[in-house]
Design a protein around this motif. Structure first.
Motif, PDB file in Angstrom:
ATOM      1  N   GLU A   1      15.942   6.918  -8.774  1.00 43.45           N
ATOM      2  CA  GLU A   1      15.261   6.772 -10.055  1.00 43.45           C
ATOM      3  C   GLU A   1      15.110   5.291 -10.404  1.00 43.45           C
ATOM      4  O   GLU A   1      14.086   4.875 -10.964  1.00 43.45           O
ATOM      5  CB  GLU A   1      16.033   7.497 -11.153  1.00 43.45           C
ATOM      6  N   ALA A   2      16.106   4.501 -10.049  1.00 46.18           N
ATOM      7  CA  ALA A   2      16.030   3.058 -10.313  1.00 46.18           C
ATOM      8  C   ALA A   2      14.917   2.410  -9.495  1.00 46.18           C
ATOM      9  O   ALA A   2      14.203   1.526  -9.990  1.00 46.18           O
ATOM     10  CB  ALA A   2      17.372   2.400  -9.999  1.00 46.18           C
ATOM     11  N   ASP A   3      14.743   2.846  -8.240  1.00 44.99           N
ATOM     12  CA  ASP A   3      13.661   2.315  -7.408  1.00 44.99           C
ATOM     13  C   ASP A   3      12.305   2.615  -8.037  1.00 44.99           C
ATOM     14  O   ASP A   3      11.411   1.762  -8.070  1.00 44.99           O
ATOM     15  CB  ASP A   3      13.706   2.942  -6.007  1.00 44.99           C
ATOM     16  N   ARG A   4      12.156   3.844  -8.522  1.00 44.39           N
ATOM     17  CA  ARG A   4      10.875   4.249  -9.109  1.00 44.39           C
ATOM     18  C   ARG A   4      10.611   3.519 -10.422  1.00 44.39           C
ATOM     19  O   ARG A   4       9.480   3.121 -10.702  1.00 44.39           O
ATOM     20  CB  ARG A   4      10.852   5.762  -9.302  1.00 44.39           C
ATOM     21  N   ALA A   5      11.672   3.323 -11.195  1.00 45.68           N
ATOM     22  CA  ALA A   5      11.524   2.576 -12.444  1.00 45.68           C
ATOM     23  C   ALA A   5      11.147   1.123 -12.166  1.00 45.68           C
ATOM     24  O   ALA A   5      10.316   0.533 -12.870  1.00 45.68           O
ATOM     25  CB  ALA A   5      12.826   2.639 -13.249  1.00 45.68           C
ATOM     26  N   GLU A   6      11.732   0.545 -11.115  1.00 42.79           N
ATOM     27  CA  GLU A   6      11.403  -0.830 -10.744  1.00 42.79           C
ATOM     28  C   GLU A   6       9.953  -0.943 -10.294  1.00 42.79           C
ATOM     29  O   GLU A   6       9.267  -1.914 -10.622  1.00 42.79           O
ATOM     30  CB  GLU A   6      12.342  -1.301  -9.630  1.00 42.79           C
ATOM     31  N   LEU A   7       9.472   0.055  -9.563  1.00 39.32           N
ATOM     32  CA  LEU A   7       8.075   0.066  -9.129  1.00 39.32           C
ATOM     33  C   LEU A   7       7.151   0.134 -10.339  1.00 39.32           C
ATOM     34  O   LEU A   7       6.165  -0.617 -10.429  1.00 39.32           O
ATOM     35  CB  LEU A   7       7.829   1.253  -8.195  1.00 39.32           C
TER      36      LEU A   7
ATOM     37  N   ALA B   1       0.832  -1.201   0.000  1.00 36.44           N
ATOM     38  CA  ALA B   1       0.000   0.000   0.000  1.00 36.44           C
ATOM     39  C   ALA B   1       0.867   1.251   0.000  1.00 36.44           C
ATOM     40  O   ALA B   1       0.532   2.257  -0.651  1.00 36.44           O
ATOM     41  CB  ALA B   1      -0.937  -0.019   1.208  1.00 36.44           C
ATOM     42  N   THR B   2       1.993   1.194   0.700  1.00 38.62           N
ATOM     43  CA  THR B   2       2.897   2.344   0.753  1.00 38.62           C
ATOM     44  C   THR B   2       3.447   2.687  -0.629  1.00 38.62           C
ATOM     45  O   THR B   2       3.422   3.847  -1.069  1.00 38.62           O
ATOM     46  CB  THR B   2       4.056   2.052   1.721  1.00 38.62           C
ATOM     47  N   LYS B   3       3.938   1.691  -1.342  1.00 42.86           N
ATOM     48  CA  LYS B   3       4.510   1.958  -2.662  1.00 42.86           C
ATOM     49  C   LYS B   3       3.439   2.372  -3.665  1.00 42.86           C
ATOM     50  O   LYS B   3       3.674   3.239  -4.525  1.00 42.86           O
ATOM     51  CB  LYS B   3       5.264   0.729  -3.162  1.00 42.86           C
ATOM     52  N   MET B   4       2.251   1.758  -3.567  1.00 44.09           N
ATOM     53  CA  MET B   4       1.184   2.144  -4.487  1.00 44.09           C
ATOM     54  C   MET B   4       0.757   3.580  -4.233  1.00 44.09           C
ATOM     55  O   MET B   4       0.515   4.346  -5.178  1.00 44.09           O
ATOM     56  CB  MET B   4      -0.015   1.196  -4.334  1.00 44.09           C
ATOM     57  N   ALA B   5       0.689   3.961  -2.968  1.00 41.50           N
ATOM     58  CA  ALA B   5       0.354   5.349  -2.642  1.00 41.50           C
ATOM     59  C   ALA B   5       1.434   6.298  -3.143  1.00 41.50           C
ATOM     60  O   ALA B   5       1.131   7.398  -3.636  1.00 41.50           O
ATOM     61  CB  ALA B   5       0.162   5.501  -1.139  1.00 41.50           C
ATOM     62  N   ALA B   6       2.701   5.900  -3.041  1.00 42.62           N
ATOM     63  CA  ALA B   6       3.789   6.729  -3.560  1.00 42.62           C
ATOM     64  C   ALA B   6       3.657   6.917  -5.063  1.00 42.62           C
ATOM     65  O   ALA B   6       3.864   8.026  -5.587  1.00 42.62           O
ATOM     66  CB  ALA B   6       5.133   6.094  -3.212  1.00 42.62           C
TER      67      ALA B   6
ATOM     68  N   TYR C   1       3.036   1.231 -19.961  1.00 38.49           N
ATOM     69  CA  TYR C   1       3.183   2.667 -19.866  1.00 38.49           C
ATOM     70  C   TYR C   1       4.370   3.052 -19.001  1.00 38.49           C
ATOM     71  O   TYR C   1       4.697   2.368 -18.033  1.00 38.49           O
ATOM     72  CB  TYR C   1       1.917   3.290 -19.252  1.00 38.49           C
ATOM     73  N   ASP C   2       4.974   4.194 -19.346  1.00 38.74           N
ATOM     74  CA  ASP C   2       5.837   4.875 -18.396  1.00 38.74           C
ATOM     75  C   ASP C   2       4.949   5.839 -17.614  1.00 38.74           C
ATOM     76  O   ASP C   2       3.716   5.862 -17.804  1.00 38.74           O
ATOM     77  CB  ASP C   2       6.984   5.590 -19.100  1.00 38.74           C
ATOM     78  N   VAL C   3       5.520   6.636 -16.713  1.00 37.15           N
ATOM     79  CA  VAL C   3       4.691   7.496 -15.865  1.00 37.15           C
ATOM     80  C   VAL C   3       3.872   8.474 -16.694  1.00 37.15           C
ATOM     81  O   VAL C   3       2.668   8.640 -16.474  1.00 37.15           O
ATOM     82  CB  VAL C   3       5.570   8.242 -14.836  1.00 37.15           C
ATOM     83  N   GLU C   4       4.498   9.115 -17.658  1.00 36.29           N
ATOM     84  CA  GLU C   4       3.768  10.089 -18.461  1.00 36.29           C
ATOM     85  C   GLU C   4       2.689   9.411 -19.307  1.00 36.29           C
ATOM     86  O   GLU C   4       1.580   9.936 -19.460  1.00 36.29           O
ATOM     87  CB  GLU C   4       4.732  10.870 -19.354  1.00 36.29           C
ATOM     88  N   GLY C   5       2.999   8.237 -19.839  1.00 34.80           N
ATOM     89  CA  GLY C   5       2.003   7.496 -20.607  1.00 34.80           C
ATOM     90  C   GLY C   5       0.824   7.070 -19.751  1.00 34.80           C
ATOM     91  O   GLY C   5      -0.335   7.087 -20.195  1.00 34.80           O
ATOM     92  N   LEU C   6       1.113   6.682 -18.497  1.00 38.66           N
ATOM     93  CA  LEU C   6       0.041   6.294 -17.589  1.00 38.66           C
ATOM     94  C   LEU C   6      -0.853   7.480 -17.260  1.00 38.66           C
ATOM     95  O   LEU C   6      -2.080   7.357 -17.218  1.00 38.66           O
ATOM     96  CB  LEU C   6       0.634   5.689 -16.322  1.00 38.66           C
ATOM     97  N   LYS C   7      -0.248   8.649 -17.047  1.00 40.23           N
ATOM     98  CA  LYS C   7      -1.043   9.847 -16.784  1.00 40.23           C
ATOM     99  C   LYS C   7      -2.003  10.124 -17.937  1.00 40.23           C
ATOM    100  O   LYS C   7      -3.188  10.429 -17.732  1.00 40.23           O
ATOM    101  CB  LYS C   7      -0.130  11.056 -16.589  1.00 40.23           C
TER     102      LYS C   7
ATOM    103  N   MET D   1       4.315  10.176  -8.094  1.00 36.83           N
ATOM    104  CA  MET D   1       4.821   9.894  -9.435  1.00 36.83           C
ATOM    105  C   MET D   1       3.767  10.250 -10.484  1.00 36.83           C
ATOM    106  O   MET D   1       4.022  11.021 -11.401  1.00 36.83           O
ATOM    107  CB  MET D   1       5.249   8.425  -9.536  1.00 36.83           C
ATOM    108  N   VAL D   2       2.562   9.725 -10.316  1.00 34.97           N
ATOM    109  CA  VAL D   2       1.460  10.079 -11.216  1.00 34.97           C
ATOM    110  C   VAL D   2       0.864  11.433 -10.823  1.00 34.97           C
ATOM    111  O   VAL D   2       0.205  12.085 -11.619  1.00 34.97           O
ATOM    112  CB  VAL D   2       0.380   8.970 -11.197  1.00 34.97           C
ATOM    113  N   GLU D   3       1.125  11.838  -9.566  1.00 38.31           N
ATOM    114  CA  GLU D   3       0.683  13.130  -9.030  1.00 38.31           C
ATOM    115  C   GLU D   3      -0.843  13.273  -9.054  1.00 38.31           C
ATOM    116  O   GLU D   3      -1.385  14.290  -9.461  1.00 38.31           O
ATOM    117  CB  GLU D   3       1.348  14.279  -9.802  1.00 38.31           C
ATOM    118  N   ARG D   4      -1.496  12.210  -8.592  1.00 37.24           N
ATOM    119  CA  ARG D   4      -2.954  12.239  -8.465  1.00 37.24           C
ATOM    120  C   ARG D   4      -3.286  12.671  -7.042  1.00 37.24           C
ATOM    121  O   ARG D   4      -3.355  11.868  -6.123  1.00 37.24           O
ATOM    122  CB  ARG D   4      -3.527  10.848  -8.770  1.00 37.24           C
ATOM    123  N   GLU D   5      -3.487  13.974  -6.847  1.00 37.18           N
ATOM    124  CA  GLU D   5      -3.616  14.554  -5.510  1.00 37.18           C
ATOM    125  C   GLU D   5      -4.772  13.963  -4.715  1.00 37.18           C
ATOM    126  O   GLU D   5      -4.675  13.789  -3.494  1.00 37.18           O
ATOM    127  CB  GLU D   5      -3.778  16.070  -5.610  1.00 37.18           C
TER     128      GLU D   5
END
Length: 393
Positions: free
Chosen positions: A167-173, A130-135, A188-194, A140-144
């Motif tokens: 950055e590697a941790d975030r890419a792995e997530l 839950a912690t990583k998904m919330a992060a 998707y990457d982060v921008e593609g997911l947004k 990362m997606v910046e969904r306030e």
């Protein structure tokens, strides 16, 4: 119960000759290499079926005949997509296939944040933190608005994880979250997911239910004519994520779907792990309530944490009483035999599994190792044998 094994066809690192050594008699597969929305030709289906039969198996369940995202969004003129879907159904039926598993999860399939979380005594498992998904959602997606979807303690830990991550941790997530999509799926990457999430901004639970009802209206009458059975897979995890509504997460959801078309052709894939990740779900009770509409079962177990996290447990070691669940399915098989139903034997497969021994070196699809699933199948086989044992005088 009919022992089966999921195989990804040419995309799988596990050969049919190896699966034969597990003892399973059925194969669950699909034409994963064909993009969403295109027709599965009878020739392609026949070739896959021939490979399965030549290896000594029966193709027991089609998992999955995927649904195009435009159908899930009810986006524009869908007549060609529905026509293609029904043609694929007809081609499958012509090759003797009767059971189609599918899901209606928007954008993502099953979602995990860790693909190799350590397990006590060795091995690794899939985990949803839950912690990583919330992060991911908040920073990362910046969904306030995601701040309202998690307890304060999780939001606090998510901020700490993000601030200390590389950055590697975030890419792995991000890689882990995308890993549940097999075959010819968009990743998707982060921008593609947004960008992709914006297409669902105006779609809530009621709207998505309506889109599922439209899909059922289009395919269930055809399934009835073809003698086919559809079985929807529950959401995984069984909760909204990334602002995407989930509508197959508990008994009320399942009841609504099955009542939307009260037909044997409109059924359920009983996934013990997906349903088991919802603390409110009593999985054996759900199995007994909807037993006559269960056309397929995924048997796996999860261990839940208080903050909403969970991880894959050994098949007999998680929070769900697997013995009681198997007993419920065997009870239903007994009723079907007495009623003379042709679908008296419920196909099941050991779902997911720990990576054990040499599994981690093979590069198989996440959650689908050889040795870990073989352990799960052996344990389930033992439960079934024990529950069906009859002493001969």
């Amino acid at each position: 119960m009919k022992e089966s094994w999921r195989w990804y066809g040419p995309l799988d690192r596990i050969e049919l000759s190896e699966i034969a050594q597990t003892g399973a008699g059925g194969i669950v597969t699909a034409l994963h290499e064909i993009p969403y929305g295109e027709v599965w030709t009878r020739e392609a289906i026949a070739a896959r079926k021939a490979a399965v039969i030549e290896a000594g198996f029966e193709w027991t369940v089609v998992e999955s005949l995927p649904i195009h995202e435009r159908i899930k969004r009810s986006d524009g003129d869908l007549s060609e997509l529905f026509a293609n879907y029904r043609q694929s159904m007809a081609n499958l039926a012509a090759e003797g296939m009767t059971t189609i598993c599918y899901n209606f999860m928007p954008l993502l399939d099953w979602t995990r944040t860790d693909l190799a979380a350590p397990v006590a005594r060795g091995g690794t498992c899939l985990r949803f933190s839950a912690t990583k998904m919330a992060a991911l959602e908040l920073f990362m997606v910046e969904r306030e608005e995601a701040v309202n979807d998690y307890p304060d303690c999780v939001v606090h830990e998510a901020k700490r994880w993000f601030d200390t991550s590389s950055e590697a941790d975030r890419a792995e997530l991000m890689h882990a979250v995308m890993a549940g999509l097999p075959g010819a799926y968009d990743r998707y990457d982060v921008e593609g997911l947004k960008t992709a999430l914006k297409l669902y901004e105006d779609i809530g639970q009621l709207e998505l239910r309506g889109h599922l009802k439209r899909f059922l209206d289009e395919v269930i009458p055809a399934a009835e004519d073809l003698g086919m059975r559809f079985c929807i897979h529950p959401d995984d995890p069984p909760r909204d994520i990334l602002g995407l509504p989930r509508i197959v997460s508990d008994a009320d959801d399942i009841g609504w779907i099955l009542e939307a078309h009260d037909s044997p052709a409109n059924g359920l894939t009983l996934c013990a792990g997906s349903l088991g990740a919802n603390p409110a779900n009593d999985v054996p009770a759900i199995a007994r309530r909807f037993a006559d509409r269960i056309h397929f079962a995924h048997l796996r177990n999860v261990k839940k944490d208080a903050d909403g996290s969970f991880e894959e447990a050994a098949h007999l070691a998680g929070d769900t009483d697997m013995v009681d669940l198997v007993a419920a399915l065997l009870e239903e098989e007994g009723r079907r035999r007495e009623a003379g139903r042709p679908d008296r034997e419920i196909p099941f497969r050991p779902d997911h599994g720990h990576e054990l021994l040499g599994d981690g070196e093979r590069g198989t699809h996440p959650g689908y190792p050889l040795i870990g699933r073989m352990r799960g199948l052996a344990e389930l086989r033992g439960v079934i044998a024990g529950l069906t044992y009859k002493r001969v005088a």
